[in-house]
Design a protein around this motif. Sequence first.
Motif, PDB file in Angstrom:
ATOM      1  N   VAL A 217       0.840  -1.206   0.000  1.00 37.09           N
ATOM      2  CA  VAL A 217       0.000   0.000   0.000  1.00 37.09           C
ATOM      3  C   VAL A 217       0.876   1.258   0.000  1.00 37.09           C
ATOM      4  O   VAL A 217       0.501   2.291  -0.542  1.00 37.09           O
ATOM      5  CB  VAL A 217      -0.975  -0.021   1.203  1.00 37.09           C
ATOM      6  CG1 VAL A 217      -1.647   1.326   1.384  1.00 37.09           C
ATOM      7  CG2 VAL A 217      -2.029  -1.114   1.010  1.00 37.09           C
TER       8      VAL A 217
ATOM      9  N   GLN B  88      -5.319   5.127   0.879  1.00 37.77           N
ATOM     10  CA  GLN B  88      -4.408   4.083   1.402  1.00 37.77           C
ATOM     11  C   GLN B  88      -4.993   3.408   2.640  1.00 37.77           C
ATOM     12  O   GLN B  88      -4.844   2.207   2.827  1.00 37.77           O
ATOM     13  CB  GLN B  88      -3.030   4.684   1.695  1.00 37.77           C
ATOM     14  CG  GLN B  88      -2.237   4.902   0.407  1.00 37.77           C
ATOM     15  CD  GLN B  88      -0.954   5.662   0.624  1.00 37.77           C
ATOM     16  OE1 GLN B  88      -0.985   6.791   1.113  1.00 37.77           O
ATOM     17  NE2 GLN B  88       0.177   5.067   0.271  1.00 37.77           N
ATOM     18  N   TRP B  91      -7.496   1.018   1.388  1.00 42.03           N
ATOM     19  CA  TRP B  91      -6.795  -0.130   0.773  1.00 42.03           C
ATOM     20  C   TRP B  91      -6.345  -1.123   1.850  1.00 42.03           C
ATOM     21  O   TRP B  91      -6.368  -2.325   1.650  1.00 42.03           O
ATOM     22  CB  TRP B  91      -5.596   0.374  -0.046  1.00 42.03           C
ATOM     23  CG  TRP B  91      -5.704   0.156  -1.514  1.00 42.03           C
ATOM     24  CD1 TRP B  91      -4.968  -0.720  -2.252  1.00 42.03           C
ATOM     25  CD2 TRP B  91      -6.576   0.823  -2.456  1.00 42.03           C
ATOM     26  NE1 TRP B  91      -5.329  -0.645  -3.582  1.00 42.03           N
ATOM     27  CE2 TRP B  91      -6.303   0.291  -3.738  1.00 42.03           C
ATOM     28  CE3 TRP B  91      -7.555   1.807  -2.344  1.00 42.03           C
ATOM     29  CZ2 TRP B  91      -6.971   0.712  -4.892  1.00 42.03           C
ATOM     30  CZ3 TRP B  91      -8.223   2.232  -3.483  1.00 42.03           C
ATOM     31  CH2 TRP B  91      -7.930   1.684  -4.736  1.00 42.03           C
ATOM     32  N   VAL B  96      -6.628  -4.994  -0.130  1.00 40.48           N
ATOM     33  CA  VAL B  96      -6.809  -4.998  -1.587  1.00 40.48           C
ATOM     34  C   VAL B  96      -5.715  -5.732  -2.374  1.00 40.48           C
ATOM     35  O   VAL B  96      -6.019  -6.582  -3.193  1.00 40.48           O
ATOM     36  CB  VAL B  96      -6.968  -3.552  -2.128  1.00 40.48           C
ATOM     37  CG1 VAL B  96      -7.018  -3.555  -3.650  1.00 40.48           C
ATOM     38  CG2 VAL B  96      -8.220  -2.903  -1.557  1.00 40.48           C
ATOM     39  N   PRO B  97      -4.419  -5.429  -2.147  1.00 39.12           N
ATOM     40  CA  PRO B  97      -3.417  -5.901  -3.112  1.00 39.12           C
ATOM     41  C   PRO B  97      -3.251  -7.417  -3.154  1.00 39.12           C
ATOM     42  O   PRO B  97      -3.486  -8.103  -2.162  1.00 39.12           O
ATOM     43  CB  PRO B  97      -2.101  -5.280  -2.608  1.00 39.12           C
ATOM     44  CG  PRO B  97      -2.485  -4.239  -1.630  1.00 39.12           C
ATOM     45  CD  PRO B  97      -3.812  -4.648  -1.072  1.00 39.12           C
ATOM     46  N   GLN B 103      -1.061  -1.546  -7.914  1.00 41.81           N
ATOM     47  CA  GLN B 103      -1.825  -0.835  -6.890  1.00 41.81           C
ATOM     48  C   GLN B 103      -1.450   0.640  -6.743  1.00 41.81           C
ATOM     49  O   GLN B 103      -2.337   1.470  -6.561  1.00 41.81           O
ATOM     50  CB  GLN B 103      -1.721  -1.565  -5.548  1.00 41.81           C
ATOM     51  CG  GLN B 103      -2.258  -3.002  -5.577  1.00 41.81           C
ATOM     52  CD  GLN B 103      -3.736  -3.105  -5.910  1.00 41.81           C
ATOM     53  OE1 GLN B 103      -4.499  -2.198  -5.610  1.00 41.81           O
ATOM     54  NE2 GLN B 103      -4.138  -4.184  -6.540  1.00 41.81           N
ATOM     55  N   MET B 107      -4.257   3.451  -6.764  1.00 41.28           N
ATOM     56  CA  MET B 107      -4.497   4.349  -5.635  1.00 41.28           C
ATOM     57  C   MET B 107      -4.404   5.812  -6.068  1.00 41.28           C
ATOM     58  O   MET B 107      -5.201   6.639  -5.634  1.00 41.28           O
ATOM     59  CB  MET B 107      -3.512   4.042  -4.499  1.00 41.28           C
ATOM     60  CG  MET B 107      -3.858   2.760  -3.757  1.00 41.28           C
ATOM     61  SD  MET B 107      -2.803   2.458  -2.318  1.00 41.28           S
ATOM     62  CE  MET B 107      -1.450   1.575  -3.077  1.00 41.28           C
ATOM     63  N   THR B 137      -7.947  -7.860  -8.522  1.00 43.00           N
ATOM     64  CA  THR B 137      -8.344  -7.189  -7.281  1.00 43.00           C
ATOM     65  C   THR B 137      -9.506  -6.222  -7.495  1.00 43.00           C
ATOM     66  O   THR B 137      -9.876  -5.486  -6.587  1.00 43.00           O
ATOM     67  CB  THR B 137      -7.154  -6.408  -6.669  1.00 43.00           C
ATOM     68  OG1 THR B 137      -6.752  -5.404  -7.607  1.00 43.00           O
ATOM     69  CG2 THR B 137      -5.973  -7.313  -6.381  1.00 43.00           C
ATOM     70  N   ARG B 140     -12.279  -5.689  -4.842  1.00 49.38           N
ATOM     71  CA  ARG B 140     -11.845  -4.991  -3.629  1.00 49.38           C
ATOM     72  C   ARG B 140     -11.517  -3.526  -3.908  1.00 49.38           C
ATOM     73  O   ARG B 140     -11.714  -2.668  -3.050  1.00 49.38           O
ATOM     74  CB  ARG B 140     -10.630  -5.699  -3.024  1.00 49.38           C
ATOM     75  CG  ARG B 140     -11.046  -6.970  -2.312  1.00 49.38           C
ATOM     76  CD  ARG B 140      -9.893  -7.817  -1.882  1.00 49.38           C
ATOM     77  NE  ARG B 140     -10.401  -9.129  -1.511  1.00 49.38           N
ATOM     78  CZ  ARG B 140     -10.428  -9.604  -0.257  1.00 49.38           C
ATOM     79  NH1 ARG B 140      -9.948  -8.899   0.732  1.00 49.38           N
ATOM     80  NH2 ARG B 140     -10.935 -10.784  -0.013  1.00 49.38           N
ATOM     81  N   ILE B 141     -11.029  -3.238  -5.101  1.00 49.96           N
ATOM     82  CA  ILE B 141     -10.754  -1.836  -5.441  1.00 49.96           C
ATOM     83  C   ILE B 141     -12.057  -1.032  -5.418  1.00 49.96           C
ATOM     84  O   ILE B 141     -12.119   0.060  -4.877  1.00 49.96           O
ATOM     85  CB  ILE B 141     -10.044  -1.745  -6.812  1.00 49.96           C
ATOM     86  CG1 ILE B 141      -8.596  -2.232  -6.664  1.00 49.96           C
ATOM     87  CG2 ILE B 141     -10.083  -0.320  -7.350  1.00 49.96           C
ATOM     88  CD1 ILE B 141      -7.830  -2.346  -7.965  1.00 49.96           C
ATOM     89  N   ALA B 144     -12.984  -0.498  -1.880  1.00 52.65           N
ATOM     90  CA  ALA B 144     -12.049   0.397  -1.193  1.00 52.65           C
ATOM     91  C   ALA B 144     -12.276   1.850  -1.597  1.00 52.65           C
ATOM     92  O   ALA B 144     -12.160   2.753  -0.763  1.00 52.65           O
ATOM     93  CB  ALA B 144     -10.605  -0.024  -1.485  1.00 52.65           C
TER      94      ALA B 144
END
Lengths: 724, 157
Positions: A217, B88, B91, B96-97, B103, B107, B137, B140-141, B144
């Motif tokens: 992240v 972040q 995330w 997420v990742p 990513q 982001m 992903t 989830r993105i 998020a």
Amino acid sequence: MATEEKKPKKKFSRRKFLQRGAIVFGGTIVATIAAKGPIRRFIAQTAENTDTPILISSLEPTFWFEVMPDNTIQYKSTKLEMGQGVFTGLAMLAAEELEVSLEQIKVVHANTANGVEDSLGTGGSNSTLTLYKPIREVAATMREMLKAQAAKQWSVPVTAIKVENGVMTSGNHKATYYEISTSTKEWKAPETPALKPTSAFKYVGKNVKRVDLKPKVMGKPIFGIDQTLPDMLYAVILQSPYIGGTLKSLNTKEAAKISGVVQVIEDQDLVAVVAKNRYAAEMGLQKLEAVWDIPKKWQQAEFAALTTVGIGTEVRIQSEGSPESILEKSPNEVFKQEYRTPLATHAHMEPNGAVAQVEKDKATVFVGTQASTMFRGNIAKTIDLEAEQVNIETTFAGGSFGRRIDSKQAEKVARIAQIVGKPVHVFNTRQQEFQNAIYRPQTHHVLSAKIGKEGNIEAITHNQATPDQILGVLPANLGYTLLGADFVSAGHGASILYNIEHKSATIWQNKLPVQTGIWRSVGMFPNTFAIESFMNELAHKTGKDPLKMRLGLLSGNEQINQRYKKVLETLAEKSGWNTPKAAGIGRGVAIGNDRKSIAAAVIEVAVVDGKIQVKKVTQVIDAGFAINPEGIRQQVEGATMMGITAALYEGLEVKDGQITATNFHLYPVAMLSDTPEIEVIILEGHDEPYGVGEPPLAPVAPAIAAAVFDLTGKNLRSLPLKLS
Amino acid sequence: MEITFKINGKPAKPDVDPSMPLLWVVRDELNLKGTKFGCGAALCGACTLHIDGEAYRSCSIPVSFAEGKEVTTLEGLSESEDNLHPVQQAWMEENVPQCGYCQPGFMMAAAGLLAKNPNPTDEDIKTGISNICRCGTQPRILKAIKRAAQIQQTVTL
């Protein structure tokens, strides 16, 4: 126990670790294999009956784990973290037996110089299942070693020592693992300690977030492409944009003039532009005037025709009853269909490449690889060093999906580093990623069945034509000579799992003028598409509900049958299979058994502006014992999205001797706008974990195809599925 | 030639070919590796960063375009590792990742979208962001970004 100490490998443990069927890179040899010819049969049977080869070079705890000054424990993973979450599952298992918190386990990649190697590599969804027991045993042994040393120092019995979060106490005595680990150089190996029962697990079985979440992240420089070394140069390798093309002539004059270009290497088959920065290297590559000898200007139709049932080496891998003679006897009652899947590639987001430094008597290569031991050997050979003089520093990989098991490119990077005498950073352009890839093989399937009077399936045959997925990386064509066909990987999933009395599966091994290789879920992807599509067509033809028909054909008394039943019944319930569909929605189902993991999906689609759109996916997976349900859910979601790409978009074509895709505009993949509602249901079917990364991919494409048929009445039998 | 701009609040004066893509300047001259190379043709979004608050695909923008402007990369998105930007933070919450390579671009694209549209619908997100993720992903993105919008609103209130 500190790093500097090089301990001799082996020694303390003579215990026999895991015993199970041989697991081969990228696939499992399943019990149904009966290859033709005595040698092939011998190989298949030997593979079946042998224990797991001991491919981990050392079971000594200090090679696996290192206690750090802050009392965290560094675990040196021999498995590549390429997105599949293997670091997290293994950290959870280690934390259990080391009696530390999960936060105290810091996972890094093992390099090939620090002791532990794993010749099995990373792949075939086998990391967790093969390490489930060994990592706990090694961690428990480490804990007992530390406890024994504390007991000696404190003159107390080992049983009087308690451990919590890496701190040992006994009466008034207290010490951290680190303190004890630095207190002696003499370590005694204890007896094999008993492992914690499942019921005592603190983390295992619970939802845990990824241990690599924060660095990912925060955008930390963890990938191969992020690696920098002092005085590092950047290079790009010239690669043929034509299939089988070889260099006829080369003019490097203009390239050498580019500001920042240091050298243009011309060394036998290797041409590379070396520069002070990547931009100059790319500009130099564009200015190279290369003329190619093209052996044949391949066109799509003739290229596709190379993979056809009836062509190539025939290897029968399943044979029960006498299906062929039954089919021959009543040709009018035979139902036959053909299916095709296209050539494709991995298209992972971080291009392939490496950073290498080669000195007189040693070399270091930073690379995201699924097979570091093999890379080390091959690179050493290329640059005339001993394997021990080459250190592979495995980095995080920006995706892989089976691509990173071939060392040829890393060998070239090492050669460049050797020639320029400085560290070099060499990564493909995206065009090279498409035109110089290792490809998912195209396949052709012919399925035939005899339908009985009551609509039962009396006999079924499956013929799969496929190039190989693994034989190309085995030395000196060993694979072709011995195995005849790649039933291990490309033929994985070609056998019919349904209870039909007369059934057979045959592989026709073809060769293509491009290198083909492993792609996530290996043979399960094309074979499940073909077999499950055929089963759906058979259900329709015999007027049966496709889910109930599968239940009937998978029933039996074995444990596996009970697992099938539970998966399918749960799937029916959770997906609303027996409830009416909304208007404009089609619904389809498919199932696969991939290395003991069962995954099945019900998928709903709509047609929007003439295009297939996936609306809802319900996947049920039984991957045995679920170490981290959150990690499984991530993998099922990911495999579902990749399956949607494979079902609706993905495929490469050939024209005038070239792969036509040069970048993502010609190789569309699923985007945010393709994301359906995804529900993942995890069942637990056994006390051991099975694979997770690949099994849920296979059912997606056939379930989508069935849903499209349900909605439109059109049977689409070639991927990617197109309505017009 | 020296190009002068600000990167993550700090002045930068790389001496480079002005036609060099901003991506390579950021990565290899300024040593900020969070911005990724994916396709080199503005198709995948792995190299997304902000120039004066707008999301750009830096592989296809010459560094000269940044002259006098403010460039923000993922490394400069949050104030600190303990005080994360809502994107972040979301995330992290949504885990997420997978491989993580795409990513940073996602982001940065999400932060750019939320700056313009603080309360996007699913449709806004699906049509507003065209980055590529191969691990899958996307589900989830989507979650998020919705979550980041919520966090952002709480913070603003």
